[in-house]
Design a protein around this motif. Structure first.
Motif, PDB file in Angstrom:
ATOM      1  N   TRP A 128       1.853   6.420   3.227  1.00  0.00           N
ATOM      2  CA  TRP A 128       1.111   7.109   4.503  1.00  0.00           C
ATOM      3  C   TRP A 128       0.072   6.128   4.980  1.00  0.00           C
ATOM      4  CZ3 TRP A 128      -4.287   7.335   3.889  1.00  0.00           C
ATOM      5  CH2 TRP A 128      -4.828   6.909   2.631  1.00  0.00           C
ATOM      6  N   GLU A 129      -0.357   5.127   4.062  1.00  0.00           N
ATOM      7  CA  GLU A 129      -1.463   4.358   4.566  1.00  0.00           C
ATOM      8  C   GLU A 129      -0.613   2.914   5.413  1.00  0.00           C
ATOM      9  OE1 GLU A 129      -4.156   0.738   2.441  1.00  0.00           O
ATOM     10  OE2 GLU A 129      -4.003   2.555   1.675  1.00  0.00           O
ATOM     11  N   GLN A 130       0.607   2.685   5.135  1.00  0.00           N
ATOM     12  CA  GLN A 130       1.290   1.800   5.942  1.00  0.00           C
ATOM     13  C   GLN A 130       1.531   2.617   7.254  1.00  0.00           C
ATOM     14  OE1 GLN A 130       4.736   0.134   4.039  1.00  0.00           O
ATOM     15  NE2 GLN A 130       3.965   0.657   1.945  1.00  0.00           N
ATOM     16  N   TYR A 131       1.763   4.001   7.303  1.00  0.00           N
ATOM     17  CA  TYR A 131       1.909   4.467   8.506  1.00  0.00           C
ATOM     18  C   TYR A 131       0.997   4.350   9.399  1.00  0.00           C
ATOM     19  CZ  TYR A 131       3.075   8.328  12.055  1.00  0.00           C
ATOM     20  OH  TYR A 131       3.116   8.788  13.153  1.00  0.00           O
ATOM     21  N   LEU A 132      -0.144   4.997   8.754  1.00  0.00           N
ATOM     22  CA  LEU A 132      -1.344   4.943   9.774  1.00  0.00           C
ATOM     23  C   LEU A 132      -1.834   3.602  10.385  1.00  0.00           C
ATOM     24  CD1 LEU A 132      -3.615   7.372   7.506  1.00  0.00           C
ATOM     25  CD2 LEU A 132      -2.323   7.757   9.709  1.00  0.00           C
ATOM     26  N   THR A 133      -1.580   2.673   9.583  1.00  0.00           N
ATOM     27  CA  THR A 133      -1.898   1.225   9.865  1.00  0.00           C
ATOM     28  C   THR A 133      -0.993   0.908  11.243  1.00  0.00           C
ATOM     29  OG1 THR A 133      -2.822   0.387   7.884  1.00  0.00           O
ATOM     30  CG2 THR A 133      -2.071  -1.132   9.595  1.00  0.00           C
TER      31      THR A 133
ATOM     32  N   GLY B 227       0.523  -1.121  -0.175  1.00  0.00           N
ATOM     33  CA  GLY B 227      -0.065   0.171  -0.051  1.00  0.00           C
ATOM     34  C   GLY B 227       0.718   1.174  -0.048  1.00  0.00           C
TER      35      GLY B 227
END
Length: 314
Positions: A62-67, A59
């Motif tokens: 930023w999506e990896q970070y939020l997860t 992904g």
């Protein structure tokens, strides 16, 4: 005191957010693909893509970070790619060797530096005291890896007094653990003692000319009594500051020592995690060191209140 604790807890949260965010993005600049590193260069592209998908690496960043941040808030630091186990469990399994080296070397270095510096102050013209002063500067200049290799060459290869590598739990098998700890502890004690001696000496030189010491001498106190009852308690403040910051950095920074002497601690763990691109494990070790850094500095602040009544009043 309550205000101090609350401020330190606030600082802890801020540092964890900053360190965690920076480390998340920085480690992804490391060349190489974790999935490819796990499966090897001969793996099929479809298998690599499937593994990357299962690891959540396909992904947007930023999506990896939020997860990852959401999981951390729930106490889930992820699963180690190398060990196939929860990161917290892997870190916990490697804490004891590092803390053993860090705590023992710091305690030994502290008492050695206090004894050496006090003796130098009481007997400044003693030739041995002057020699120790020069040795302190030399100890600061010598790199740890060079000292380690020289100790291994002399005491392990030539004299065969101590093992060149290995680690045993000091609390379960002290007879085997103590000989294995002698060389790595010696390396750490040499560098730390040199640093602490120089720090304490500068602090003592600032205290000795003060007027309250002349009053103590007029009362009939000997130089030894003046040193132990008046000078040292005031001069120890900068040393305790140095000790706290040095201990926290020592826990996260003894990679070379643990690698040379094959000590399965956090430094050795972090080095292996970087080489295998184990992102969750790198982040977990880094956050642990950040937490430890804040906690050690909190203990340093509390020790100020015990040593200096003026701090308690303020």
């Amino acid at each position: 005191m309550t205000g101090l604790l609350l401020r330190r807890l606030r600082d802890l949260l801020i540092i964890l957010v900053i360190v965690g965010t920076m480390m998340f993005f920085v480690i992804r600049l490391i060349p190489g693909d974790p999935a490819q590193a796990i499966l090897g260069p001969t793996a099929r592209p479809s298998d690599v893509d499937a593994l990357r998908e299962s690891m959540g690496l396909n992904g947007p960043l930023w999506e990896q970070y939020l997860t990852w941040a959401g999981n951390v808030l729930h106490g889930d630091f992820g699963t180690s790619i190398t060990y196939h186990a929860p990161v917290l469990g892997v870190v916990a399994d490697h804490i004891l060797p590092t803390l053993t080296l860090a705590v023992l070397s710091t305690v030994i270095s502290f008492f050695l530096s206090v004894a050496i510096t006090s003796w130098q102050a009481v007997s400044p013209r003693n030739p041995v005291a002057r020699a120790l002063d020069r040795l302190s500067a030399l100890g600061m200049a010598m790199p740890d890896f060079w000292i380690s290799l020289m100790l291994v060459l002399v005491f392990s290869v030539t004299l065969r007094w101590f093992p060149s590598s290995g680690y045993e739990n000091l609390f379960t098998d002290p007879a085997t653990a103590v000989p294995a700890l002698v060389l790595p502890l010696t390396v750490l004690v040499i560098g730390q003692t040199a640093l602490f001696v120089l720090t304490l000496r500068e602090s003592l030189l600032g205290e000795l000319p003060l007027a309250y010491l002349r009053t103590a001498r007029v009362k009939g106190l000997s130089e030894r009594q003046v040193m132990t009852k008046h000078v040292l308690p005031n001069a120890l403040m900068p040393l305790i500051t140095q000790l706290g910051s040095n201990f926290a950095m020592l826990v996260g920074g003894i990679v070379i020592i643990e690698s040379i002497f094959v000590v399965p601690g956090l430094g050795h763990l972090l080095m292996g995690a970087v080489s295998t691109r184990d992102f969750p494990l790198i982040q977990g070790v880094t956050l642990f060191v950040a937490v430890l850094f804040v906690l050690v500095n909190l203990l340093v602040d509390l020790s100020y209140a015990l040593l200096d009544p003026k701090v308690r009043v303020s």
